[in-house]
Design a protein around this motif. Structure first.
Motif, PDB file in Angstrom:
ATOM      1  N   SER A 196       0.812  -1.221   0.000  1.00  0.00           N
ATOM      2  CA  SER A 196       0.000   0.000   0.000  1.00  0.00           C
ATOM      3  C   SER A 196       0.842   1.266   0.000  1.00  0.00           C
ATOM      4  O   SER A 196       0.295   2.375  -0.031  1.00  0.00           O
ATOM      5  N   SER A 197       2.181   1.097   0.039  1.00  0.00           N
ATOM      6  CA  SER A 197       3.101   2.246   0.117  1.00  0.00           C
ATOM      7  C   SER A 197       2.763   3.143   1.299  1.00  0.00           C
ATOM      8  O   SER A 197       2.841   4.371   1.223  1.00  0.00           O
ATOM      9  N   ASN A 198       2.377   2.507   2.392  1.00  0.00           N
ATOM     10  CA  ASN A 198       2.009   3.235   3.607  1.00  0.00           C
ATOM     11  C   ASN A 198       3.070   3.000   4.673  1.00  0.00           C
ATOM     12  O   ASN A 198       3.976   2.189   4.509  1.00  0.00           O
ATOM     13  N   ARG A 199       2.927   3.684   5.781  1.00  0.00           N
ATOM     14  CA  ARG A 199       3.899   3.591   6.855  1.00  0.00           C
ATOM     15  C   ARG A 199       3.583   2.408   7.760  1.00  0.00           C
ATOM     16  O   ARG A 199       2.451   2.211   8.188  1.00  0.00           O
ATOM     17  N   ALA A 200       4.612   1.601   8.062  1.00  0.00           N
ATOM     18  CA  ALA A 200       4.456   0.476   8.979  1.00  0.00           C
ATOM     19  C   ALA A 200       4.693   0.958  10.401  1.00  0.00           C
ATOM     20  O   ALA A 200       5.770   1.450  10.725  1.00  0.00           O
ATOM     21  N   LEU A 201       3.674   0.830  11.250  1.00  0.00           N
ATOM     22  CA  LEU A 201       3.778   1.289  12.634  1.00  0.00           C
ATOM     23  C   LEU A 201       4.228   0.180  13.582  1.00  0.00           C
ATOM     24  O   LEU A 201       4.375   0.415  14.785  1.00  0.00           O
ATOM     25  N   GLY A 202       4.426  -1.020  13.045  1.00  0.00           N
ATOM     26  CA  GLY A 202       4.929  -2.100  13.874  1.00  0.00           C
ATOM     27  C   GLY A 202       3.832  -2.966  14.463  1.00  0.00           C
ATOM     28  O   GLY A 202       2.716  -3.035  13.947  1.00  0.00           O
ATOM     29  N   LEU A 203       4.157  -3.625  15.593  1.00  0.00           N
ATOM     30  CA  LEU A 203       3.261  -4.592  16.225  1.00  0.00           C
ATOM     31  C   LEU A 203       2.890  -4.131  17.621  1.00  0.00           C
ATOM     32  O   LEU A 203       3.674  -3.480  18.303  1.00  0.00           O
ATOM     33  N   GLU A 204       1.675  -4.509  18.024  1.00  0.00           N
ATOM     34  CA  GLU A 204       1.225  -4.208  19.380  1.00  0.00           C
ATOM     35  C   GLU A 204       0.497  -5.420  19.953  1.00  0.00           C
ATOM     36  O   GLU A 204      -0.218  -6.106  19.224  1.00  0.00           O
ATOM     37  N   PRO A 205       0.662  -5.681  21.258  1.00  0.00           N
ATOM     38  CA  PRO A 205      -0.096  -6.764  21.887  1.00  0.00           C
ATOM     39  C   PRO A 205      -1.590  -6.446  21.824  1.00  0.00           C
ATOM     40  O   PRO A 205      -1.998  -5.299  21.983  1.00  0.00           O
ATOM     41  N   ALA A 206      -2.391  -7.456  21.583  1.00  0.00           N
ATOM     42  CA  ALA A 206      -3.836  -7.262  21.547  1.00  0.00           C
ATOM     43  C   ALA A 206      -4.368  -7.048  22.952  1.00  0.00           C
ATOM     44  O   ALA A 206      -3.753  -7.462  23.945  1.00  0.00           O
ATOM     45  N   ALA A 207      -5.517  -6.398  23.050  1.00  0.00           N
ATOM     46  CA  ALA A 207      -6.152  -6.187  24.349  1.00  0.00           C
ATOM     47  C   ALA A 207      -6.514  -7.532  24.973  1.00  0.00           C
ATOM     48  O   ALA A 207      -6.711  -8.531  24.277  1.00  0.00           O
ATOM     49  N   GLU A 208      -6.598  -7.555  26.287  1.00  0.00           N
ATOM     50  CA  GLU A 208      -6.852  -8.807  27.001  1.00  0.00           C
ATOM     51  C   GLU A 208      -8.169  -9.459  26.581  1.00  0.00           C
ATOM     52  O   GLU A 208      -8.287 -10.686  26.584  1.00  0.00           O
ATOM     53  N   ASP A 209      -9.175  -8.652  26.238  1.00  0.00           N
ATOM     54  CA  ASP A 209     -10.474  -9.209  25.860  1.00  0.00           C
ATOM     55  C   ASP A 209     -10.623  -9.405  24.354  1.00  0.00           C
ATOM     56  O   ASP A 209     -11.713  -9.666  23.859  1.00  0.00           O
ATOM     57  N   SER A 210      -9.524  -9.307  23.618  1.00  0.00           N
ATOM     58  CA  SER A 210      -9.581  -9.483  22.170  1.00  0.00           C
ATOM     59  C   SER A 210      -9.876 -10.930  21.809  1.00  0.00           C
ATOM     60  O   SER A 210      -9.509 -11.868  22.531  1.00  0.00           O
ATOM     61  N   LEU A 211     -10.534 -11.123  20.675  1.00  0.00           N
ATOM     62  CA  LEU A 211     -10.810 -12.466  20.176  1.00  0.00           C
ATOM     63  C   LEU A 211      -9.515 -13.229  19.944  1.00  0.00           C
ATOM     64  O   LEU A 211      -9.478 -14.467  20.057  1.00  0.00           O
ATOM     65  N   LEU A 212      -8.437 -12.520  19.633  1.00  0.00           N
ATOM     66  CA  LEU A 212      -7.156 -13.178  19.392  1.00  0.00           C
ATOM     67  C   LEU A 212      -6.723 -14.025  20.584  1.00  0.00           C
ATOM     68  O   LEU A 212      -6.054 -15.045  20.421  1.00  0.00           O
ATOM     69  N   GLY A 213      -7.110 -13.594  21.768  1.00  0.00           N
ATOM     70  CA  GLY A 213      -6.724 -14.309  22.966  1.00  0.00           C
ATOM     71  C   GLY A 213      -7.369 -15.667  23.116  1.00  0.00           C
ATOM     72  O   GLY A 213      -6.948 -16.469  23.968  1.00  0.00           O
ATOM     73  N   GLN A 214      -8.396 -15.960  22.317  1.00  0.00           N
ATOM     74  CA  GLN A 214      -9.104 -17.238  22.402  1.00  0.00           C
ATOM     75  C   GLN A 214      -8.736 -18.196  21.274  1.00  0.00           C
ATOM     76  O   GLN A 214      -9.243 -19.314  21.222  1.00  0.00           O
ATOM     77  N   ILE A 215      -7.874 -17.747  20.382  1.00  0.00           N
ATOM     78  CA  ILE A 215      -7.534 -18.551  19.205  1.00  0.00           C
ATOM     79  C   ILE A 215      -6.186 -19.229  19.407  1.00  0.00           C
ATOM     80  O   ILE A 215      -5.195 -18.567  19.735  1.00  0.00           O
ATOM     81  N   LYS A 216      -6.147 -20.541  19.207  1.00  0.00           N
ATOM     82  CA  LYS A 216      -4.953 -21.318  19.529  1.00  0.00           C
ATOM     83  C   LYS A 216      -4.125 -21.716  18.315  1.00  0.00           C
ATOM     84  O   LYS A 216      -3.391 -22.692  18.342  1.00  0.00           O
TER      85      LYS A 216
END
Length: 356
Positions: free
Chosen positions: A278-298
């Motif tokens: 996208s020729s956009n700026r990469a802001l890097g990575l951040e931990p997801a919030a504790e209640d994020s759906l990501l926290g339930q996916i194995k």
């Protein structure tokens, strides 16, 4: 001369007879259409089955194949098979004049995967709706007046199964506010990824159909049912106190550790490839919030934020089809790289198993 003419005539008749016998018995493969490519608004809700209930008769067990009788005169081009996996349904549209045919003719074979079925009359024939007991893949073939449908787990047919989830997290909903067009843009990016996919052996499941959105629990259930190898969420960000902030940001689950290829690696690949495409700026990575759906996916899971709605310029870009396509290309590049790394890991593990 007459003898030669008779011989040629006999040869033609025999050839025609062979052709007719072959045509009557040959197997014709029927194209299967995923529901996310039909654009059918009827998918918006899981409506109760309507019309007459289908008769289901188990005549075999364990082979995963059931049979649908077809009215006289129905050809392959008169049958369309649609996998409506969003609601675990299989739809069969059959163009025919005998709309009462399925009142007397049963579906047979290994019907253990079917919870119930209905026959609904349509303008040009009938619609058979089968409510399955789980998300599956199908391969169908027509032989004479019988349609054979084989049922498979996704992993039986594909090397890599991916869930692509353009459903916003709670923070995304707040960020979107009344920006419905931008919400549509996120879904549009996901659909572009699906349509542009050319990776062999990869199957993408979207968590959206036309006009519908799965709940958090349903999205998680879909990921588990298809036994996905990768989960990718797509969302947006907002920073009201810093409207100048813009760029590509990716979230990962820091609580669940996956060795070799895990959440951080997937998030890193996503952030880099999408920012580059996208020729956009990469802001890097951040931990997801504790209640994020990501926290339930194995499984390896990450959520890419494709821009900031609080930035006027980026909000405008997100509404442009050409920019959406660049974002989709970035996600596709990330998928290709991720599957390549997963494939290398599988090869190494297979080699180690052989050594043992």
């Amino acid at each position: 001369m007459r003898l030669e003419l008779c011989l040629w005539t006999l040869l033609c008749v025999c050839s025609m007879a062979v052709m007719l016998v072959f045509a009557a018995n040959k197997t014709i493969v029927i194209a299967n259409v995923p529901s996310d490519l039909t654009g059918d608004d009827a998918l918006a809700e899981s409506k109760p089955l309507q019309g007459n209930a289908l008769t289901l008769q188990r005549t075999s067990e364990g082979n995963g194949i059931f049979y649908i009788p077809l009215p006289k005169g129905v050809k392959a081009e008169n049958v369309m098979v649609e996998n409506h996996y969003i609601h675990s349904e299989l739809w069969l549209r059959i163009e025919c004049g005998d709309t009462g045919y399925y009142e007397e003719n049963a579906l047979t074979g290994d019907i253990g995967f079917i919870n119930e079925g209905s026959c609904e009359i349509q303008d040009n024939g009938v619609l058979l709706r089968l409510k399955m007991n789980r998300v599956m893949e199908y391969r169908s073939a027509m032989r004479g007046n019988l349609l054979a449908v084989a049922c498979y787990a996704p992993g039986d047919l594909y090397d890599y199964v991916v869930v692509l989830d353009p459903a916003p997290e709670d923070g995304d909903r707040e960020a979107m506010g009344t920006q419905v067009q931008t919400a549509d843009a996120v879904l549009s990016v996901a659909r572009m990824v699906q349509k542009k996919l050319s990776l062999e052996g990869v199957r993408i499941y979207l968590t959206h159909a036309e006009g519908t959105e799965l709940s958090r629990e349903e999205r998680l259930a879909l990921t588990e049912q298809v036994e996905a190898d990768l989960y990718i969420g797509i969302g947006v960000s907002r920073e009201q106190e810093a409207p100048e902030r813009y760029g590509i940001l990716c979230y990962y689950n820091q609580e669940y550790f996956i060795p070799d290829f895990g959440n951080v690696r997937l998030a890193d690949i996503l952030a880099r490839e999408v920012a580059t495409a996208s020729s956009n700026r990469a802001l890097g990575l951040e931990p997801a919030a504790e209640d994020s759906l990501l926290g339930q996916i194995k499984i390896p899971a990450a959520r890419i934020s494709v821009g900031y709605l609080s930035n006027p310029r980026e909000r405008e870009l997100l509404g442009q089809e050409s920019y959406q396509e660049k974002l989709a290309d970035g996600i596709l590049a990330a998928l290709a790289k991720s599957c390549e790394e997963l494939g290398d890991l599988r090869s190494v593990r297979a080699g180690e198993a052989d050594v043992r």
